[in-house]
Design a protein around this motif. Structure first.
Motif, PDB file in Angstrom:
ATOM      1  N   ASP A 177      59.693   3.561  53.428  1.00  0.00           N
ATOM      2  CA  ASP A 177      59.956   3.320  54.996  1.00  0.00           C
ATOM      3  C   ASP A 177      60.985   2.866  55.385  1.00  0.00           C
ATOM      4  O   ASP A 177      61.505   1.537  55.064  1.00  0.00           O
ATOM      5  CB  ASP A 177      58.964   2.661  55.683  1.00  0.00           C
ATOM      6  CG  ASP A 177      58.726   2.609  57.078  1.00  0.00           C
ATOM      7  OD1 ASP A 177      59.672   3.254  57.739  1.00  0.00           O
ATOM      8  OD2 ASP A 177      57.631   2.021  57.448  1.00  0.00           O
ATOM      9  N   PRO A 178      61.887   3.527  56.179  1.00  0.00           N
ATOM     10  CA  PRO A 178      63.375   3.090  56.780  1.00  0.00           C
ATOM     11  C   PRO A 178      63.128   2.013  57.729  1.00  0.00           C
ATOM     12  O   PRO A 178      64.236   1.116  57.785  1.00  0.00           O
ATOM     13  CB  PRO A 178      63.950   4.283  57.269  1.00  0.00           C
ATOM     14  CG  PRO A 178      62.957   5.069  57.848  1.00  0.00           C
ATOM     15  CD  PRO A 178      61.861   5.058  56.733  1.00  0.00           C
ATOM     16  N   LEU A 179      62.231   1.701  58.264  1.00  0.00           N
ATOM     17  CA  LEU A 179      62.229   0.363  59.073  1.00  0.00           C
ATOM     18  C   LEU A 179      61.430  -0.738  58.499  1.00  0.00           C
ATOM     19  O   LEU A 179      61.220  -1.740  59.027  1.00  0.00           O
ATOM     20  CB  LEU A 179      61.244   0.788  60.362  1.00  0.00           C
ATOM     21  CG  LEU A 179      62.072   1.897  61.166  1.00  0.00           C
ATOM     22  CD1 LEU A 179      61.218   2.141  62.581  1.00  0.00           C
ATOM     23  CD2 LEU A 179      63.384   1.720  61.474  1.00  0.00           C
ATOM     24  N   ASN A 180      61.209  -0.503  57.059  1.00  0.00           N
ATOM     25  CA  ASN A 180      60.727  -1.786  56.320  1.00  0.00           C
ATOM     26  C   ASN A 180      61.611  -2.553  55.953  1.00  0.00           C
ATOM     27  O   ASN A 180      62.678  -2.050  55.338  1.00  0.00           O
ATOM     28  CB  ASN A 180      59.925  -1.276  55.155  1.00  0.00           C
ATOM     29  CG  ASN A 180      59.421  -2.361  54.361  1.00  0.00           C
ATOM     30  OD1 ASN A 180      60.018  -2.832  53.577  1.00  0.00           O
ATOM     31  ND2 ASN A 180      57.779  -2.267  54.425  1.00  0.00           N
ATOM     32  N   ASP A 181      61.488  -4.085  56.227  1.00  0.00           N
ATOM     33  CA  ASP A 181      62.914  -4.950  55.969  1.00  0.00           C
ATOM     34  C   ASP A 181      63.010  -5.033  54.441  1.00  0.00           C
ATOM     35  O   ASP A 181      64.261  -4.945  53.877  1.00  0.00           O
ATOM     36  CB  ASP A 181      62.378  -6.354  56.509  1.00  0.00           C
ATOM     37  CG  ASP A 181      62.397  -6.492  57.777  1.00  0.00           C
ATOM     38  OD1 ASP A 181      63.151  -5.652  58.464  1.00  0.00           O
ATOM     39  OD2 ASP A 181      61.895  -7.359  58.322  1.00  0.00           O
ATOM     40  N   THR A 182      61.954  -5.083  53.823  1.00  0.00           N
ATOM     41  CA  THR A 182      62.185  -4.866  52.149  1.00  0.00           C
ATOM     42  C   THR A 182      62.714  -3.665  51.582  1.00  0.00           C
ATOM     43  O   THR A 182      64.026  -3.798  50.668  1.00  0.00           O
ATOM     44  CB  THR A 182      60.805  -5.074  51.438  1.00  0.00           C
ATOM     45  OG1 THR A 182      60.145  -6.197  51.773  1.00  0.00           O
ATOM     46  CG2 THR A 182      61.230  -4.887  49.777  1.00  0.00           C
ATOM     47  N   VAL A 183      62.624  -2.458  52.226  1.00  0.00           N
ATOM     48  CA  VAL A 183      63.149  -1.137  51.783  1.00  0.00           C
ATOM     49  C   VAL A 183      64.818  -1.316  52.348  1.00  0.00           C
ATOM     50  O   VAL A 183      65.479  -1.033  51.318  1.00  0.00           O
ATOM     51  CB  VAL A 183      62.568   0.133  52.691  1.00  0.00           C
ATOM     52  CG1 VAL A 183      63.289   1.253  52.126  1.00  0.00           C
ATOM     53  CG2 VAL A 183      61.379   0.199  51.989  1.00  0.00           C
ATOM     54  N   ARG A 184      64.992  -1.821  53.407  1.00  0.00           N
ATOM     55  CA  ARG A 184      66.593  -1.811  53.929  1.00  0.00           C
ATOM     56  C   ARG A 184      67.271  -2.865  53.021  1.00  0.00           C
ATOM     57  O   ARG A 184      68.497  -2.570  52.625  1.00  0.00           O
ATOM     58  CB  ARG A 184      66.374  -2.514  55.397  1.00  0.00           C
ATOM     59  CG  ARG A 184      65.733  -1.476  56.435  1.00  0.00           C
ATOM     60  CD  ARG A 184      65.497  -2.067  57.786  1.00  0.00           C
ATOM     61  NE  ARG A 184      66.873  -2.065  58.524  1.00  0.00           N
ATOM     62  CZ  ARG A 184      67.476  -1.204  59.112  1.00  0.00           C
ATOM     63  NH1 ARG A 184      66.902  -0.200  59.334  1.00  0.00           N
ATOM     64  NH2 ARG A 184      68.689  -1.378  59.557  1.00  0.00           N
ATOM     65  N   GLN A 185      66.676  -3.967  52.697  1.00  0.00           N
ATOM     66  CA  GLN A 185      67.447  -5.041  51.789  1.00  0.00           C
ATOM     67  C   GLN A 185      67.669  -4.410  50.329  1.00  0.00           C
ATOM     68  O   GLN A 185      68.746  -4.673  49.816  1.00  0.00           O
ATOM     69  CB  GLN A 185      66.535  -6.231  51.603  1.00  0.00           C
ATOM     70  CG  GLN A 185      66.159  -7.062  52.937  1.00  0.00           C
ATOM     71  CD  GLN A 185      65.153  -8.102  52.801  1.00  0.00           C
ATOM     72  OE1 GLN A 185      64.446  -8.446  51.875  1.00  0.00           O
ATOM     73  NE2 GLN A 185      64.889  -8.658  53.841  1.00  0.00           N
ATOM     74  N   TRP A 186      66.804  -3.608  50.138  1.00  0.00           N
ATOM     75  CA  TRP A 186      66.773  -3.051  48.359  1.00  0.00           C
ATOM     76  C   TRP A 186      68.175  -1.975  48.801  1.00  0.00           C
ATOM     77  O   TRP A 186      68.902  -2.058  47.732  1.00  0.00           O
ATOM     78  CB  TRP A 186      65.612  -1.968  48.261  1.00  0.00           C
ATOM     79  CG  TRP A 186      65.845  -1.457  46.902  1.00  0.00           C
ATOM     80  CD1 TRP A 186      65.275  -1.976  45.737  1.00  0.00           C
ATOM     81  CD2 TRP A 186      66.286  -0.184  46.555  1.00  0.00           C
ATOM     82  NE1 TRP A 186      65.670  -1.171  44.783  1.00  0.00           N
ATOM     83  CE2 TRP A 186      66.053  -0.279  45.017  1.00  0.00           C
ATOM     84  CE3 TRP A 186      66.884   0.816  47.332  1.00  0.00           C
ATOM     85  CZ2 TRP A 186      66.641   1.128  44.341  1.00  0.00           C
ATOM     86  CZ3 TRP A 186      67.415   1.890  46.590  1.00  0.00           C
ATOM     87  CH2 TRP A 186      67.312   2.228  45.054  1.00  0.00           C
ATOM     88  N   TRP A 187      68.497  -1.081  49.708  1.00  0.00           N
ATOM     89  CA  TRP A 187      69.399  -0.299  49.958  1.00  0.00           C
ATOM     90  C   TRP A 187      70.907  -1.352  50.185  1.00  0.00           C
ATOM     91  O   TRP A 187      71.648  -0.777  49.579  1.00  0.00           O
ATOM     92  CB  TRP A 187      69.277   0.845  51.291  1.00  0.00           C
ATOM     93  CG  TRP A 187      68.607   1.859  50.915  1.00  0.00           C
ATOM     94  CD1 TRP A 187      67.002   2.148  51.123  1.00  0.00           C
ATOM     95  CD2 TRP A 187      68.692   2.897  49.976  1.00  0.00           C
ATOM     96  NE1 TRP A 187      66.705   3.453  50.621  1.00  0.00           N
ATOM     97  CE2 TRP A 187      67.571   3.744  49.883  1.00  0.00           C
ATOM     98  CE3 TRP A 187      69.831   3.235  49.312  1.00  0.00           C
ATOM     99  CZ2 TRP A 187      67.498   4.935  48.968  1.00  0.00           C
ATOM    100  CZ3 TRP A 187      69.717   4.475  48.446  1.00  0.00           C
ATOM    101  CH2 TRP A 187      68.569   5.163  48.352  1.00  0.00           C
TER     102      TRP A 187
END
Length: 714
Positions: A272-282
């Motif tokens: 999910d692009p609005l998930n903070d953990t996903v954003r941090q991973w990228w």
């Protein structure tokens, strides 16, 4: 006995000629065969002075040494001291500052890639100067100078200034990590991931040289149907090795990023692009990449299209997905190229889907995002109207996507020069800001004041010795680079340049091959999809005709979806009485196509379902015109064959025979297309073939029963 010994000595002294296998592309650097010009060039270039010391300038020196010594068959010395008469002086504005060649700030307009080539008097000596603000600009200038000589242009009294019209000039490789190339017809991938990073094939360097010579400055190494593995550390080391090879030639590497990579290699439970953990991973992944590749270009993304994962899987928009990646790349100087190739099987017209999904997002993308749009609204057909997205998203930089690999144009066996197709689209007027709001002005950013701009071509390159399988496939690679640098160049000029560098400067060769090339695109339109027919190719391989096909898993993969032939007529009604896709264009464009009686023949069946008896501009009925066009396509290939045969004594035997055989295949295929399509459409029209045309030699059932399970592209 004495004569025999002399003959043996003579034979031993004769050096065997290396076969012309096409590997050298347009960088053959063969000796100039015009003796008068050869003498003039030798007098004009007596020495070379290169100012500057870098990997790029090393590439400049190597190219000039190889190119000039090959073309002029003379050893031209490099000098470090004061120039002598007829010195070629090469360097940046900084490294040549002491010579005071130009007023201060005179070359600012060249930017970071432009160059200037001038004839100047330096310390009382007549010299030729190649300069730019950067080493890369000098490299482009050096290649341009060599092109002048290759094409027998004068190199005295020069005053040339050239800057690229478009910022990003990219190849998109649809290459997989297992070296299979999707829609590739020139062998397997040139990237040998197994032997990288330790083994650097010389082919990588020659690939870089060829691209730099035509101004291409970026390459996406892997398929848009991406594999997340390419973002793992072992593969990033391989990518970094390629980046090191390409960097001295001004080429940045980009990667197609799989949207679900955080789950597949990051072991998260969501992308999910609005998930903070996903954003941090990228963000962490971007930093990892830039640690290895400081000038990494960025990500190309295919999302929520043909089964690829994307932000819509989480109820998010394309802008949400693109902006998440853009935020990760922005602090590091990277960009996101987000493809607009999407379509919904439930839509009433695939033509409309990209417009419907993307226009509501105009202005919502980050500044380092480009939306990459295919040239037409369907899928790289022999002829398409320009995509209505061009002219509908003024707040968003739009990047053009062309296809060099001829997925729908006869693939690796048909001679189709695509520059006229590219020009047709770039020169088209969207009327989005009044008259002369061309697609080119949208793509280069000038119409809507965007600083980020780009043109990409889906690469037709493989590991075949001649790179593109069909020798003339090289011309499409060449044309993409030249038009990306300067889209005002004509198809004729680009063809002439390519022929002169690739085959010969002989006027007979140039004129004959240029005529073949300039008629080839219209020929393929006529024997495949005349009068606005489209997407009637066989399912899977997309090579041959299958207008009868209607059993694909989804309707918009079937040809019957697009031609809608019935007893009343044929064609897709996209006017207000049909799908109303025409509404997506500006009013002035709609006016061109809205009336079936006024619509150009080229796009009639794109926008109208018309009667078999419909009167065409030629005075013929639609049915008779359809027969005429299909026959015209076959006749055009026959003419191409005849013209090529006339060149036998002018072309090296290897390439002559290769093209001769491929033209024979193309002629056979053109007949196949004509017969299969006309026999099928005749079942609806019920009308006889006009007198004077070649009659089909098989039944419709014969063509319908043919199967091609192992055709390239399946």
């Amino acid at each position: 006995m004495k004569n025999t010994l002399l003959l043996m000595l003579l034979l031993c002294c004769i050096q065997p000629l290396r076969a012309e296998d096409g590997y050298d592309l347009w960088l053959r650097y063969k000796r100039i065969d015009n003796n008068a010009l050869l003498s003039t060039y030798r007098r004009t270039i007596a020495a070379i002075h290169i100012a500057g010391n870098s990997l790029v300038m090393d590439a400049v020196k190597k190219e000039l040494d190889q190119g000039l010594n090959g073309l002029l068959q003379a050893h031209i010395p490099f000098t470090n001291g004061q120039p002598v008469n007829n010195t070629l002086i090469v360097g940046t504005t900084s490294t040549l500052a002491a010579l005071k060649l130009f007023p201060k700030d005179d070359l600012q307009q060249l930017g970071t890639e432009g160059f200037r080539i001038t004839s100047r008097t330096v310390a009382g000596k007549v010299c030729t100067v190649i300069t730019a603000n950067t080493d890369i600009g000098v490299l482009y200038g050096a290649f341009h100078f060599l092109r002048l000589i290759q094409t027998l242009q004068p190199v005295a009294n020069l005053n040339i200034t050239s800057t690229p019209r478009v910022k990003l000039r990219l190849l998109n490789h649809w290459d997989n990590l297992n070296r299979y190339v999707e829609r590739g017809y020139a062998g397997i991938s040139i990237w040998n991931w197994h032997t990288l990073p330790e083994y650097i094939d010389d082919r990588y360097i020659d690939y870089a040289r060829a691209n730099a010579s035509i101004g291409i400055n970026g390459t996406v190494l892997n398929n848009v149907n991406a594999n997340a593995t390419v973002l793992t550390a072992p593969y990033l080391h391989k990518v970094a090795a390629l980046a090191d090879v390409l960097r001295p030639y001004g080429i940045k590497v980009y990667l197609s990023a799989r949207f679900s990579a955080p789950m597949e290699i990051g072991h998260l439970n969501t992308a999910d692009p609005l998930n903070d953990t996903v954003r941090q991973w990228w963000q962490a992944k971007a930093k990892e990449i830039y640690t290895m590749i400081p000038d990494f270009g960025g990500f190309l993304v295919k999302a929520n299209s043909e089964g690829q994962p994307g932000p819509q899987s989480y109820g998010r928009t394309h802008a949400d997905g693109a902006n998440m990646l853009a935020d990760a790349l922005s602090p590091l100087g990277g960009i996101v190229i987000w493809r607009a190739f999407v379509y919904d099987p439930e839509a009433n017209d695939r033509f409309k889907q990209a417009y419907d999904e993307f226009t509501p997002l105009d202005g919502k993308f980050r500044k380092n995002v480009l939306v990459q749009v295919k040239n037409g609204p369907i899928d790289f057909q022999p002829r398409e109207p320009f995509s209505p997205l061009f002219g509908a998203m003024p707040k968003t930089p739009l990047m053009m996507e062309f296809q060099l690999t001829q997925e729908y144009l006869g693939q690796g066996t048909h001679l189709v020069y695509e520059a006229p197709l590219f020009k047709e689209v770039l020169d088209a007027d969207t009327h989005s800001k009044g008259k002369n709001s061309t697609v080119a002005k949208i793509v280069d950013g000038t119409l809507n004041d965007h600083t980020l701009s780009g043109i990409a071509g889906v690469a037709n390159i493989g590991n075949e010795r001649n790179w593109t399988n069909h020798p003339f496939g090289q011309a499409n690679w060449y044309a993409l680079g030249r038009l990306s640098w300067d889209y005002s160049l004509s198809s004729e000029q680009i063809a002439s340049e390519w022929i002169r560098q690739t085959f010969s400067n002989d006027p007979t060769v140039v004129n004959t091959i240029r005529n073949i090339m300039l008629t080839s695109r219209e020929a393929v339109v006529n024997y495949m999809t005349p009068l606005g027919l489209h997407h009637i190719m066989g399912n899977g391989h997309h090579y041959g005709p299958a207008p009868w096909s209607n059993k694909a898993p989804r309707p918009d993969w079937d040809p019957v979806y697009y031609h809608k032939a019935d007893a009343k007529g044929v064609g897709f009604d996209r006017t207000a009485s049909g799908s109303n896709a025409l509404q997506q264009y500006q009013p002035a464009v709609r006016q061109l196509y809205a009336d079936s009686n006024a619509c150009s023949d080229q796009y009639l069946l794109w926008f109208h379902h018309v009667s078999w008896q419909h009167k065409m501009h030629s005075g013929r009925t639609l049915w008779n015109e359809l027969c005429h066009k299909y026959q015209e396509g076959v006749d055009s290939v026959s003419a191409m064959q005849q013209q090529w045969r006339q060149l036998k004594k002018h072309i090296d035997p290897e390439r002559f025979h290769q093209v001769e055989m491929l033209l024979a295949i193309q002629h056979k295929d053109a007949i196949w297309w004509r017969n299969a399509c006309l026999l099928y459409f005749q079942t609806f029209s019920g009308m006889p073939f006009p007198a004077g045309y070649e009659q089909p030699d098989h039944t419709l059932g014969y063509y319908q029963q043919e199967r091609f399970p192992y055709a390239p592209g399946n």
